[in-house]
Design an enzyme around this catalytic site. Sequence first.
Site, PDB file in Angstrom:
ATOM      1  N   ASP A 208      38.680 -10.822  -5.284  1.00  0.00           N
ATOM      2  CA  ASP A 208      38.373  -9.757  -6.223  1.00  0.00           C
ATOM      3  C   ASP A 208      38.911  -8.478  -5.590  1.00  0.00           C
ATOM      4  O   ASP A 208      38.322  -7.959  -4.634  1.00  0.00           O
ATOM      5  CB  ASP A 208      36.860  -9.691  -6.448  1.00  0.00           C
ATOM      6  CG  ASP A 208      36.430  -8.446  -7.216  1.00  0.00           C
ATOM      7  OD1 ASP A 208      37.312  -7.650  -7.599  1.00  0.00           O
ATOM      8  OD2 ASP A 208      35.211  -8.276  -7.424  1.00  0.00           O
ATOM      9  N   GLN A 211      38.349  -3.187  -5.763  1.00  0.00           N
ATOM     10  CA  GLN A 211      38.285  -2.078  -4.797  1.00  0.00           C
ATOM     11  C   GLN A 211      39.435  -2.197  -3.792  1.00  0.00           C
ATOM     12  O   GLN A 211      39.972  -1.186  -3.332  1.00  0.00           O
ATOM     13  CB  GLN A 211      36.948  -2.102  -4.029  1.00  0.00           C
ATOM     14  CG  GLN A 211      35.703  -2.092  -4.894  1.00  0.00           C
ATOM     15  CD  GLN A 211      35.485  -0.790  -5.631  1.00  0.00           C
ATOM     16  OE1 GLN A 211      36.026   0.249  -5.268  1.00  0.00           O
ATOM     17  NE2 GLN A 211      34.688  -0.835  -6.688  1.00  0.00           N
ATOM     18  N   CYS A 372      25.762  -3.651  -9.804  1.00  0.00           N
ATOM     19  CA  CYS A 372      26.192  -4.980 -10.246  1.00  0.00           C
ATOM     20  C   CYS A 372      26.363  -5.918  -9.053  1.00  0.00           C
ATOM     21  O   CYS A 372      27.340  -6.683  -9.001  1.00  0.00           O
ATOM     22  CB  CYS A 372      27.485  -4.910 -11.049  1.00  0.00           C
ATOM     23  SG  CYS A 372      27.342  -3.917 -12.530  1.00  0.00           S
TER      24      CYS A 372
END
Lengths: 414, 151
Positions: A208, A211, A372
Amino acid sequence: MTAQSKINTAFDPLAARKDFDILSKTVYGKPLVYLDNAASAQKPRQVLDAMRDFAAKEYANVHRGVHYLSATATDRYEAARETVRGFLNASSVDEIVFTKGGTEAINLVSYSYLAPRIQPGDEIVLSVMEHHSNIVPWHFLRERNGAVLRWVDLRDDGSLDVETLDAAIGPKTKLVAVAHISNVLGTVTPLKEIVARAHAKGVPVLADGCQGAVHEIVDVRGLDVDFYALTGHKLYGPTGIGALYAKKAHLKSMQPFNGGGEMIHEVTRAAVSYADPPARFEAGTPPIIESVGLAAALDYLNSFDRVAVKAHEHDLLAYARDGVRQFNWLRVIGDAPGKASILSFEAEGMHAHDLATILDREGVAVRAGHHCAQPLMERFGVASTTRASFALYNTRTEVDVMIAALAKARKILT
Amino acid sequence: MDDSLRELYQEVILDHSRHPRHFGKLEHATNTAQGYNPLCGDRITIYLMLGENGRIADVKFEGKGCAISQASASLMTDMITGKTITEAEILMGGFLNLVKGEKVEGLNEDDRETLNVMAGVSAFPMRVKCATLAWHTMKSALEGGGSAKTE
């Protein structure tokens, strides 16, 4: 701005600030200090102008018409794909799928790559610091396909031990899903090492990069990562667009996700055959204007010495970290070595929302909540944290304003 | 200090949040419900004891949350003790109007004055849900329990 804001690097944040009109805004009569960049970054004029100019002069739908504008729009859309390819150092544009964001990119892997490969009892390895967008798609496979989620814990400083992760990868592991950078802790995971360990056991890795793409210089070939998800709006680009990088062999093996126009080879009344990747995964009219904005944002980032930008962000983090040390009532959550410019903390006797409300009235925009990342909150025994996240346009002076606002909040609330 | 902040975090509110009244678990509660604010992850449990006369004989709450949600819960438990279900619902209606900055009707002077310490919330739309969590949870407990959410 005081001279203190000047950092001794090749990057000048004060000059970059001029590209962002919104940063000269005042809120409640105070200068805006925008420190919610990990949630979404502001957009420079270069991005907004590129989108406007494109829409005003070159816009039409892509890949359809034979007319002039359809050709110019298609060229720009495909040029944006090339820009993303270059940004990630992928080997081919065919490995870049445009999505509506990071979340959709990960869901695409869940639906189209992993779901057909999961037998009941098969395992997905993920860390406790994942954002919900890198958790819930795997929970779907737990609920629907009988997958088992294997959680990898962190060290107390928020760093990820590659040995711990390696130990979680077993014969039934079908995927390792891990953040490149934690949106709460700022931890940078040892992605290259993780990929090497997983590949040694024949397991692919999804990173992921929502960022990670912002703060690291990503080289998907160097990392040898199988899937890398990113989103535009955290990269100083528009909302509504993101991208999935996936190795060509994976993409070729994947079934379509959404069905519709653009993603077909041929449709008859009896059957359908699908286009090759990446078109196979881009059903319907894609975010065309946004793709131009995303490309402009990546060009904008690349117009700087990115190593110098990173040094500037690290300086802000270190400065803020030092600044909050004076508060014995404040506990920083996540102190991993080499972490990115995200500072999360808990304040004794003060709830994150109260803190954020008072900071807001001082003009300081921070995030308060679980970000989250509820399994991570549970890991550190908190319901929520306050998070300041620094972007290339932030300054030491702004950190000073935040520190002063924190002291004020303490005074009001205790 | 910003006047709206001063009103929001006035001494009465901070006192309620630091020293919440009726905090804890109520053994032998007749009605309980849990509330959850998905925005911040805060949780609250409301315990009610309904008396045979149809009045709320006792009420307690447990949970962690921000100053606004804790003060609101504390204030609420103080105020609804001894009230009938209908009276508690009228009070809740008045409270919801108050924190949303709408016209408050149907409350007696005393209740209105007591509730008024929460009026400052109306200047902070992002915090209204913090203030209403306890009340929605109380309503859910009165309606037979279960769970309440702020959204």
